[in-house]
Design a protein around this motif. Sequence first.
Motif, PDB file in Angstrom:
ATOM      1  N   MET A 113       0.644  -1.559   0.353  1.00 37.82           N
ATOM      2  CA  MET A 113       0.122   0.363  -0.188  1.00 37.82           C
ATOM      3  C   MET A 113       0.757   1.309   0.248  1.00 37.82           C
ATOM      4  O   MET A 113       0.313   2.376  -0.691  1.00 37.82           O
ATOM      5  N   LEU A 114       1.736   1.050   1.094  1.00 39.56           N
ATOM      6  CA  LEU A 114       2.748   2.308   0.563  1.00 39.56           C
ATOM      7  C   LEU A 114       3.994   2.992  -0.223  1.00 39.56           C
ATOM      8  O   LEU A 114       3.696   3.754  -1.078  1.00 39.56           O
ATOM      9  N   LEU A 115       4.029   1.354  -0.801  1.00 38.94           N
ATOM     10  CA  LEU A 115       4.357   1.728  -2.285  1.00 38.94           C
ATOM     11  C   LEU A 115       3.565   2.269  -3.384  1.00 38.94           C
ATOM     12  O   LEU A 115       4.329   2.996  -4.098  1.00 38.94           O
ATOM     13  N   LEU A 165      -0.742  18.601   9.712  1.00 42.21           N
ATOM     14  CA  LEU A 165       0.444  17.439  10.830  1.00 42.21           C
ATOM     15  C   LEU A 165       0.528  16.999  11.966  1.00 42.21           C
ATOM     16  O   LEU A 165      -0.017  16.330  12.653  1.00 42.21           O
ATOM     17  N   THR A 166      -0.848  18.305  12.636  1.00 39.81           N
ATOM     18  CA  THR A 166      -0.939  18.006  14.074  1.00 39.81           C
ATOM     19  C   THR A 166      -1.769  16.559  14.588  1.00 39.81           C
ATOM     20  O   THR A 166      -0.983  15.834  15.054  1.00 39.81           O
ATOM     21  N   HIS A 214       4.517  -3.855  18.982  1.00 43.29           N
ATOM     22  CA  HIS A 214       5.192  -2.769  19.096  1.00 43.29           C
ATOM     23  C   HIS A 214       5.384  -2.613  17.029  1.00 43.29           C
ATOM     24  O   HIS A 214       5.653  -1.708  16.865  1.00 43.29           O
ATOM     25  N   PHE A 215       4.373  -3.693  16.395  1.00 43.61           N
ATOM     26  CA  PHE A 215       4.714  -3.983  14.784  1.00 43.61           C
ATOM     27  C   PHE A 215       3.927  -2.632  14.922  1.00 43.61           C
ATOM     28  O   PHE A 215       4.028  -2.366  13.964  1.00 43.61           O
ATOM     29  N   LEU A 216       2.828  -2.454  15.307  1.00 44.25           N
ATOM     30  CA  LEU A 216       1.522  -1.781  14.952  1.00 44.25           C
ATOM     31  C   LEU A 216       2.356  -0.148  14.856  1.00 44.25           C
ATOM     32  O   LEU A 216       1.766   0.725  14.057  1.00 44.25           O
ATOM     33  N   GLY A 217       2.994  -0.180  16.122  1.00 43.79           N
ATOM     34  CA  GLY A 217       3.750   1.101  16.488  1.00 43.79           C
ATOM     35  C   GLY A 217       4.532   1.253  14.796  1.00 43.79           C
ATOM     36  O   GLY A 217       4.633   2.770  14.711  1.00 43.79           O
ATOM     37  N   VAL A 218       5.439   0.980  14.654  1.00 41.76           N
ATOM     38  CA  VAL A 218       6.169   1.421  13.805  1.00 41.76           C
ATOM     39  C   VAL A 218       5.755   1.135  12.359  1.00 41.76           C
ATOM     40  O   VAL A 218       6.338   2.379  12.478  1.00 41.76           O
ATOM     41  N   PHE A 237       3.510   7.841   8.937  1.00 38.71           N
ATOM     42  CA  PHE A 237       3.311   8.962   9.479  1.00 38.71           C
ATOM     43  C   PHE A 237       4.570   9.749   9.126  1.00 38.71           C
ATOM     44  O   PHE A 237       4.605  11.311   8.271  1.00 38.71           O
ATOM     45  N   ILE A 238       5.694   9.777   8.794  1.00 41.46           N
ATOM     46  CA  ILE A 238       6.950  10.048   7.892  1.00 41.46           C
ATOM     47  C   ILE A 238       6.020   9.976   6.397  1.00 41.46           C
ATOM     48  O   ILE A 238       6.559  10.822   5.623  1.00 41.46           O
ATOM     49  N   VAL A 239       6.211   8.661   5.629  1.00 48.18           N
ATOM     50  CA  VAL A 239       6.016   8.908   4.642  1.00 48.18           C
ATOM     51  C   VAL A 239       4.833   9.640   3.681  1.00 48.18           C
ATOM     52  O   VAL A 239       4.571  10.408   2.556  1.00 48.18           O
ATOM     53  N   MET A 240       4.320   9.350   4.328  1.00 44.62           N
ATOM     54  CA  MET A 240       2.282   9.804   3.687  1.00 44.62           C
ATOM     55  C   MET A 240       2.268  11.462   4.511  1.00 44.62           C
ATOM     56  O   MET A 240       0.680  12.658   3.660  1.00 44.62           O
TER      57      MET A 240
END
Length: 193
Positions: free
Chosen positions: A35-37, A59-60, A177-181, A187-190
């Motif tokens: 999906m991110l690709l 971004l807030t 933790h996987f969901l957090g990563v 967050f960074i990409v989108m």
Amino acid sequence: MNQVMTNKDFEAKQLTSSIAMIVLLVSFTMLFATMLLGFSVYRLTVDVWPPMGMPRIPLTLPMVSTIIIALSSVALVLFESAFNKHNTKAMRVYFALTYLLGLGFMFVQWQLWNSMAAMGLQASGGVFPSLFYALTWTHAAHIVLGLIALLFLLPVSMKGYSMEKVTWVQNVSKFWHFLGVVWLVMFIVMFVF
């Protein structure tokens, strides 16, 4: 001899359970990576970003979501530490904190979707908003699964340390933790770039 066999069976069960969780996480990784690709390819092929006529998402709320899910991971690490130290009282506190932060994450996601709708970004409004909704809805669905998985730790947090529950705690923690990563990458990409 029977005790040795029992321990071997227990270790085999733990190993099988851990491998199953790793396979599950790899499959989820492939889903989100795909999906991110798709999102990245779309972004690289448009002339301007955000696409013409589309507002940039502030971004807030995504940043608040990131902070909340990071804090929930920290709380779960503290839960694991308390579990390993047989500290039932601390386990209860960190379990409650992890769960409340998970619910808080979902509340902020709901606010994010409402703010996107208020900006005129509907899921049916084209590729740009539909990609945002598809990714955040998919992640939210996994968070709901994570909240359900966390409920399996509720009896553990009430009764305290149990050797039989070590694998449960480890697997639920890996999933959370996987969901957090995944959210951090989203967050960074989108939202950031």
